[in-house]
Scaffold this motif. Structure first.
Motif, short mmCIF file in Angstrom:
data_model
loop_
_atom_site.label_atom_id
_atom_site.label_comp_id
_atom_site.label_asym_id
_atom_site.label_seq_id
_atom_site.Cartn_x
_atom_site.Cartn_y
_atom_site.Cartn_z
N ASP A 180 0.84 -1.19 0.00
CA ASP A 180 0.00 0.00 0.00
C ASP A 180 0.88 1.24 0.00
O ASP A 180 1.97 1.25 0.57
CB ASP A 180 -0.89 0.02 1.25
N CYS A 181 0.38 2.31 -0.63
CA CYS A 181 1.11 3.57 -0.66
C CYS A 181 1.33 4.08 0.76
O CYS A 181 0.37 4.18 1.53
CB CYS A 181 0.32 4.60 -1.48
N PRO A 182 2.58 4.42 1.12
CA PRO A 182 2.84 4.93 2.47
C PRO A 182 2.25 6.33 2.69
O PRO A 182 2.13 6.79 3.81
CB PRO A 182 4.36 4.96 2.56
N ASN A 183 1.90 6.96 1.59
CA ASN A 183 1.37 8.32 1.68
C ASN A 183 -0.15 8.31 1.88
O ASN A 183 -0.66 8.95 2.79
CB ASN A 183 1.75 9.07 0.39
N CYS A 184 -0.88 7.57 1.06
CA CYS A 184 -2.34 7.62 1.13
C CYS A 184 -2.97 6.28 1.47
O CYS A 184 -4.17 6.19 1.68
CB CYS A 184 -2.91 8.13 -0.20
N GLY A 185 -2.16 5.21 1.53
CA GLY A 185 -2.69 3.91 1.93
C GLY A 185 -3.38 3.13 0.83
O GLY A 185 -3.87 2.02 1.05
N THR A 210 4.24 1.66 -7.56
CA THR A 210 3.89 3.06 -7.63
C THR A 210 2.44 3.26 -7.22
O THR A 210 1.60 2.39 -7.43
CB THR A 210 4.13 3.64 -9.04
N CYS A 211 2.17 4.44 -6.63
CA CYS A 211 0.83 4.77 -6.17
C CYS A 211 -0.02 5.20 -7.36
O CYS A 211 0.45 5.97 -8.19
CB CYS A 211 0.92 5.89 -5.14
N PRO A 212 -1.26 4.73 -7.43
CA PRO A 212 -2.13 5.16 -8.54
C PRO A 212 -2.43 6.65 -8.49
O PRO A 212 -2.80 7.24 -9.49
CB PRO A 212 -3.40 4.32 -8.35
N GLU A 213 -2.25 7.26 -7.31
CA GLU A 213 -2.48 8.71 -7.17
C GLU A 213 -1.20 9.49 -7.44
O GLU A 213 -1.12 10.68 -7.15
CB GLU A 213 -2.98 9.05 -5.76
N GLU A 214 -0.19 8.82 -7.95
CA GLU A 214 1.09 9.44 -8.31
C GLU A 214 1.79 10.07 -7.11
O GLU A 214 2.36 11.16 -7.21
CB GLU A 214 0.89 10.48 -9.44
N HIS A 215 1.73 9.41 -5.97
CA HIS A 215 2.45 9.93 -4.80
C HIS A 215 3.93 9.60 -4.87
O HIS A 215 4.74 10.32 -4.32
CB HIS A 215 1.84 9.38 -3.51
N GLY A 216 4.26 8.50 -5.48
CA GLY A 216 5.67 8.18 -5.55
C GLY A 216 5.94 6.74 -5.96
O GLY A 216 5.05 6.03 -6.43
ZN ZN Z 1 -0.64 7.38 -2.61
#
Ligand code: ZN
Ligand code: ZN
Length: 145
Positions: free
Chosen positions: A64-69, A86-92
């Motif tokens: 899971d994305c560490p930024n948004c989960g 990679t995060c689907p929300e383009e966090h990183g």
């Molecule tokens: Zn994210």
């Protein structure tokens, strides 16, 4: 932020002038979305090179994305056998331990490949110039040493 793999607190680290969040436990790294681009820029790859498709062979990630989960997606970096998440929300991007080095290796390989072809071209250009202009200067066909 916490490590998507083991939940440890990520520590900020500066590498090649880029801020990277590193996991002290598994040594994985989190790069903000534009930081991979910056990392690529440190190798001297051309703008066109860097813009070439990064993502290839996408599939669901187990992390899971560490930024948004949100559940991330895994892909093969530039079609090499190197899996990034990679995060689907383009966090990183998440790079497992050692992958950052491999990314740089891959980029450097590509740059070296380009340099090789460039110098091969230059050598060929010099050869043609020699054919055209060599005679008049007394050098003969292959006389330029
Ligand atoms: Zn994210
Ligand atoms: Zn970790």
């Amino acid at each position: 932020m916490n490590c998507p793999r083991d939940g440890a607190e990520l520590a900020v680290e500066h590498t090649h002038g880029i801020e990277v969040d590193r996991c002290p436990t598994c040594n994985g790294r989190w790069l903000d979305f534009h930081e991979l681009e910056q990392l690529e820029a440190t190798t001297g790859a051309s703008e066109m090179e860097r813009r070439a498709t990064i993502e290839f062979g996408e599939k669901p990630s187990e992390l899971d994305c560490p930024n948004c989960g949100k559940r991330m997606k895994a892909f093969n970096y530039r079609a090499y056998e190197l899996e990034l998440d990679t995060c689907p929300e383009e966090h990183g991007y998440w790079l497992d331990a050692g992958e950052e080095g491999r990314v740089r290796d891959i980029i450097n390989d590509r740059v070296r490949g380009l340099e090789r072809s460039a110098s091969a071209e230059a050598a060929w250009g010099g050869f043609l110039r020699g054919l055209k202009g060599g005679r008049g200067r007394g050098g003969g066909l292959f006389g330029r040493r």
